[in-house]
Design an enzyme around this catalytic site. Structure first.
Site, PDB file in Angstrom:
ATOM      1  N   ASN A   1       0.801  -1.228   0.000  1.00  0.00           N
ATOM      2  CA  ASN A   1       0.000   0.000   0.000  1.00  0.00           C
ATOM      3  C   ASN A   1       0.837   1.284   0.000  1.00  0.00           C
ATOM      4  O   ASN A   1       0.358   2.327  -0.442  1.00  0.00           O
ATOM      5  CB  ASN A   1      -0.918  -0.031   1.239  1.00  0.00           C
ATOM      6  CG  ASN A   1      -1.493   1.326   1.562  1.00  0.00           C
ATOM      7  OD1 ASN A   1      -2.448   1.771   0.921  1.00  0.00           O
ATOM      8  ND2 ASN A   1      -0.914   2.026   2.534  1.00  0.00           N
TER       9      ASN A   1
ATOM     10  N   SER B   1      -4.482   2.537  -8.768  1.00  0.00           N
ATOM     11  CA  SER B   1      -5.270   3.764  -8.672  1.00  0.00           C
ATOM     12  C   SER B   1      -6.081   3.901  -9.952  1.00  0.00           C
ATOM     13  O   SER B   1      -5.735   3.300 -10.984  1.00  0.00           O
ATOM     14  CB  SER B   1      -4.319   4.965  -8.554  1.00  0.00           C
ATOM     15  OG  SER B   1      -4.995   6.175  -8.791  1.00  0.00           O
TER      16      SER B   1
ATOM     17  N   TYR C   1       3.547   9.073 -11.322  1.00  0.00           N
ATOM     18  CA  TYR C   1       2.571   8.285 -10.550  1.00  0.00           C
ATOM     19  C   TYR C   1       1.792   7.345 -11.470  1.00  0.00           C
ATOM     20  O   TYR C   1       1.581   6.171 -11.148  1.00  0.00           O
ATOM     21  CB  TYR C   1       1.638   9.268  -9.839  1.00  0.00           C
ATOM     22  CG  TYR C   1       0.677   8.681  -8.841  1.00  0.00           C
ATOM     23  CD1 TYR C   1       1.071   8.459  -7.517  1.00  0.00           C
ATOM     24  CD2 TYR C   1      -0.642   8.382  -9.192  1.00  0.00           C
ATOM     25  CE1 TYR C   1       0.174   7.950  -6.585  1.00  0.00           C
ATOM     26  CE2 TYR C   1      -1.529   7.874  -8.269  1.00  0.00           C
ATOM     27  CZ  TYR C   1      -1.123   7.663  -6.964  1.00  0.00           C
ATOM     28  OH  TYR C   1      -2.019   7.151  -6.048  1.00  0.00           O
ATOM     29  N   ALA C   2       1.385   7.846 -12.628  1.00  0.00           N
ATOM     30  CA  ALA C   2       0.646   6.998 -13.576  1.00  0.00           C
ATOM     31  C   ALA C   2       1.510   5.832 -14.040  1.00  0.00           C
ATOM     32  O   ALA C   2       1.048   4.687 -14.102  1.00  0.00           O
ATOM     33  CB  ALA C   2       0.177   7.828 -14.775  1.00  0.00           C
ATOM     34  N   ALA C   3       2.783   6.111 -14.332  1.00  0.00           N
ATOM     35  CA  ALA C   3       3.685   5.034 -14.781  1.00  0.00           C
ATOM     36  C   ALA C   3       3.785   3.963 -13.708  1.00  0.00           C
ATOM     37  O   ALA C   3       3.723   2.758 -13.995  1.00  0.00           O
ATOM     38  CB  ALA C   3       5.068   5.612 -15.092  1.00  0.00           C
TER      39      ALA C   3
ATOM     40  N   LYS D   1       1.623   3.305 -11.242  1.00  0.00           N
ATOM     41  CA  LYS D   1       0.344   2.624 -10.974  1.00  0.00           C
ATOM     42  C   LYS D   1      -0.078   1.731 -12.154  1.00  0.00           C
ATOM     43  O   LYS D   1      -0.716   0.697 -11.932  1.00  0.00           O
ATOM     44  CB  LYS D   1      -0.743   3.650 -10.635  1.00  0.00           C
ATOM     45  CG  LYS D   1      -0.489   4.418  -9.324  1.00  0.00           C
ATOM     46  CD  LYS D   1      -0.330   3.500  -8.126  1.00  0.00           C
ATOM     47  CE  LYS D   1      -0.245   4.257  -6.797  1.00  0.00           C
ATOM     48  NZ  LYS D   1       0.018   3.371  -5.656  1.00  0.00           N
TER      49      LYS D   1
HETATM   50  P1  NAI Z   1      -1.085   8.437   2.876  1.00  0.00           P
HETATM   51  O1  NAI Z   1      -0.114   9.486   2.504  1.00  0.00           O
HETATM   52  O2  NAI Z   1      -2.165   8.750   3.835  1.00  0.00           O
HETATM   53  O3  NAI Z   1      -0.312   7.150   3.436  1.00  0.00           O
HETATM   54  C1  NAI Z   1       0.809   6.625   2.788  1.00  0.00           C
HETATM   55  C2  NAI Z   1       1.713   5.995   3.844  1.00  0.00           C
HETATM   56  O4  NAI Z   1       2.841   5.440   3.160  1.00  0.00           O
HETATM   57  C3  NAI Z   1       2.256   7.013   4.862  1.00  0.00           C
HETATM   58  O5  NAI Z   1       2.071   6.517   6.185  1.00  0.00           O
HETATM   59  C4  NAI Z   1       3.725   7.118   4.507  1.00  0.00           C
HETATM   60  O6  NAI Z   1       4.563   7.381   5.644  1.00  0.00           O
HETATM   61  C5  NAI Z   1       3.987   5.736   3.932  1.00  0.00           C
HETATM   62  N1  NAI Z   1       5.163   5.726   3.076  1.00  0.00           N
HETATM   63  C6  NAI Z   1       5.553   6.679   2.189  1.00  0.00           C
HETATM   64  N2  NAI Z   1       6.704   6.325   1.626  1.00  0.00           N
HETATM   65  C7  NAI Z   1       7.069   5.142   2.169  1.00  0.00           C
HETATM   66  C8  NAI Z   1       8.161   4.280   1.981  1.00  0.00           C
HETATM   67  N3  NAI Z   1       9.158   4.591   1.134  1.00  0.00           N
HETATM   68  N4  NAI Z   1       8.204   3.118   2.683  1.00  0.00           N
HETATM   69  C9  NAI Z   1       7.230   2.806   3.554  1.00  0.00           C
HETATM   70  N5  NAI Z   1       6.161   3.595   3.786  1.00  0.00           N
HETATM   71  C10 NAI Z   1       6.090   4.743   3.089  1.00  0.00           C
HETATM   72  O7  NAI Z   1      -1.660   7.888   1.488  1.00  0.00           O
HETATM   73  P2  NAI Z   1      -3.005   7.099   1.137  1.00  0.00           P
HETATM   74  O8  NAI Z   1      -3.918   8.033   0.477  1.00  0.00           O
HETATM   75  O9  NAI Z   1      -3.480   6.294   2.272  1.00  0.00           O
HETATM   76  O10 NAI Z   1      -2.456   6.137  -0.024  1.00  0.00           O
HETATM   77  C11 NAI Z   1      -2.161   4.775   0.164  1.00  0.00           C
HETATM   78  C12 NAI Z   1      -1.993   4.128  -1.195  1.00  0.00           C
HETATM   79  O11 NAI Z   1      -3.201   4.237  -1.940  1.00  0.00           O
HETATM   80  C13 NAI Z   1      -0.901   4.752  -2.046  1.00  0.00           C
HETATM   81  O12 NAI Z   1      -0.219   3.738  -2.770  1.00  0.00           O
HETATM   82  C14 NAI Z   1      -1.670   5.634  -2.992  1.00  0.00           C
HETATM   83  O13 NAI Z   1      -0.988   5.859  -4.193  1.00  0.00           O
HETATM   84  C15 NAI Z   1      -2.937   4.810  -3.196  1.00  0.00           C
HETATM   85  N6  NAI Z   1      -4.082   5.596  -3.643  1.00  0.00           N
HETATM   86  C16 NAI Z   1      -4.555   6.647  -2.900  1.00  0.00           C
HETATM   87  C17 NAI Z   1      -5.632   7.397  -3.378  1.00  0.00           C
HETATM   88  C18 NAI Z   1      -6.179   8.576  -2.637  1.00  0.00           C
HETATM   89  O14 NAI Z   1      -6.992   9.317  -3.221  1.00  0.00           O
HETATM   90  N7  NAI Z   1      -5.843   8.810  -1.378  1.00  0.00           N
HETATM   91  C19 NAI Z   1      -6.266   7.064  -4.651  1.00  0.00           C
HETATM   92  C20 NAI Z   1      -5.704   5.922  -5.325  1.00  0.00           C
HETATM   93  C21 NAI Z   1      -4.656   5.225  -4.815  1.00  0.00           C
END
Ligand code: NAI
Length: 246
Positions: free
Chosen positions: A89, A141, A154-156, A158
Site C-alpha cells: 500500500n 489507482s 505516478y501513472a507510470a 500505478k
Molecule cells: P497516505 O499518505 O495517507 O499514506 C501513505 C503511507 O505510506 C504514509 O504513512 C507514509 O509514511 C507511507 N510511506 C511513504 N513512503 C514510504 C516508503 N518509502 N516506505 C514505507 N512507507 C512509506 O496515502 P493514502 O492516500 O493512504 O495512499 C495509500 C496508497 O493508496 C498509495 O499507494 C496511494 O498511491 C494509493 N491511492 C490513494 C488514493 C487517494 O486518493 N488517497 C487514490 C488511489 C490510490
C-alpha cells in the site's frame, strides 16, 4: 472474524488507507505487521490495534530498502512462523506536468510506488510458495487505468503495478498465491492534503456519488480480497471509485 490467525503485512500502514486496512485486519483476527517509515505513526496504529484486542507488531521499513524489508520478513517469520497476506500500500505523490517534472520527482515515485512493490513481493514470495498459499494485494489507482494530469511518474508506477499483478497472478497462481490490484478513485487521506481545495471539490463533482471515499471503504475491499471469500479471485483489477469512470 474473516482473517483469524492470518499473518498480514501492510506497508504504509501509519496513515490513510494503510492505517484503516491494518486496523480493520486487526479487528478481523489477523496478526498485523504495521510497516511504514513513520515510527510515531506505527506506534499509534499498533496501539490502536492492540487496544481493540488485536495482535500487531510495528516495523520501521522503507520499501526502497531491501535490507530493512528482509529484516522485517525474517522477524515476522521468527515471531509468527508464516506470512499469509502482503498489502503493498505504501505510496507517495510528487506531481508536476511533464515539462516541469524533475528526474528526482520521477525517480522518487517510481522507487517507492513501483520498485517498492516489487521489493516487498520478492521478499515474501519464497515463503508463500513454501506454504503453498498467500495473497498479494497491490495499491494501484484510477490513475493506473486512465492516467492523470500532472502525474507522469505516478501513472507510470500505478500502470506498472497492474502489470505486476497480472504477471504474478499467472506465475504464482499454481503455487496457491493470489495476486490482485485495487484501484481507488479519490480517497480522503493525508495524500490529498497536497492538493488545493478547489481541485478536491472538482474531484467530488466528477464522482456520481458526489463525495470522496473514506479510507475504511478501501480497507473493506482489501479485507475481502485478503479473505477466503475471494478464494477464486486472482489477477483482478478492482476499481473502487464510486463510479468515477464508467
Ligand atoms: P497516505 O499518505 O495517507 O499514506 C501513505 C503511507 O505510506 C504514509 O504513512 C507514509 O509514511 C507511507 N510511506 C511513504 N513512503 C514510504 C516508503 N518509502 N516506505 C514505507 N512507507 C512509506 O496515502 P493514502 O492516500 O493512504 O495512499 C495509500 C496508497 O493508496 C498509495 O499507494 C496511494 O498511491 C494509493 N491511492 C490513494 C488514493 C487517494 O486518493 N488517497 C487514490 C488511489 C490510490
Amino acid at each position: 472474524m474473516r482473517l483469524s490467525g492470518k499473518v498480514t503485512i501492510v506497508t504504509g500502514a501509519a496513515s490513510g488507507i494503510g492505517e484503516a486496512t491494518a486496523v480493520r485486519f486487526g479487528k478481523e483476527g489477523a496478526r498485523v505487521v504495521v510497516c511504514d517509515v513513520n515510527a510515531a505513526g506505527i506506534d499509534a496504529v499498533v496501539g490502536e490495534i492492540t487496544a481493540a484486542g488485536g495482535e500487531a507488531v510495528g516495523y520501521v521499513v522503507n520499501v526502497t530498502d531491501k535490507a530493512q524489508i528482509a529484516a522485517m520478513v525474517a522477524g515476522v517469520k521468527a515471531q509468527w512462523g508464516r506470512i499469509d497476506v502482503l498489502v503493498n500500500n505504501a505510496g507517495i505523490v510528487a506531481d508536476a506536468q511533464l515539462s516541469k517534472m524533475t528526474d528526482e520527482q520521477f525517480d522518487r515515485v517510481i522507487d517507492i510506488n513501483l520498485k517498492g512493490v516489487y521489493n516487498c513481493a520478492k521478499a515474501v514470495v519464497d515463503i508463500m510458495t513454501e506454504q503453498g498459499s498467500g495473497v498479494i494485494l497491490n495499491a494501484s489507482s484510477v490513475v493506473g487505468l486512465y492516467g492523470n494530469f500532472g502525474q507522469t511518474n505516478y501513472a507510470a508506477a500505478k500502470f506498472g503495478v497492474i502489470g505486476f499483478t497480472k504477471t504474478w497472478a499467472k506465475e504464482l497462481g499454481k503455487k496457491g498465491i493470489r495476486s490482485n490490484a485495487v484501484c481507488p478513485g479519490f480517497v480522503a487521506t493525508p495524500i490529498l492534503q497536497q492538493m488545493p481545495e478547489k481541485v478536491i471539490q472538482a474531484m467530488e463533482e466528477r464522482v456520481p456519488m458526489r463525495r470522496l471515499a473514506q479510507p475504511e471503504e478501501i480497507a473493506a475491499v482489501y479485507l475481502f480480497l485478503a479473505s477466503d471469500d475471494a478464494s477464486y479471485i486472482n489477477g483482478a483489477v478492482l476499481s473502487v471509485d464510486g463510479g468515477l469512470v464508467i
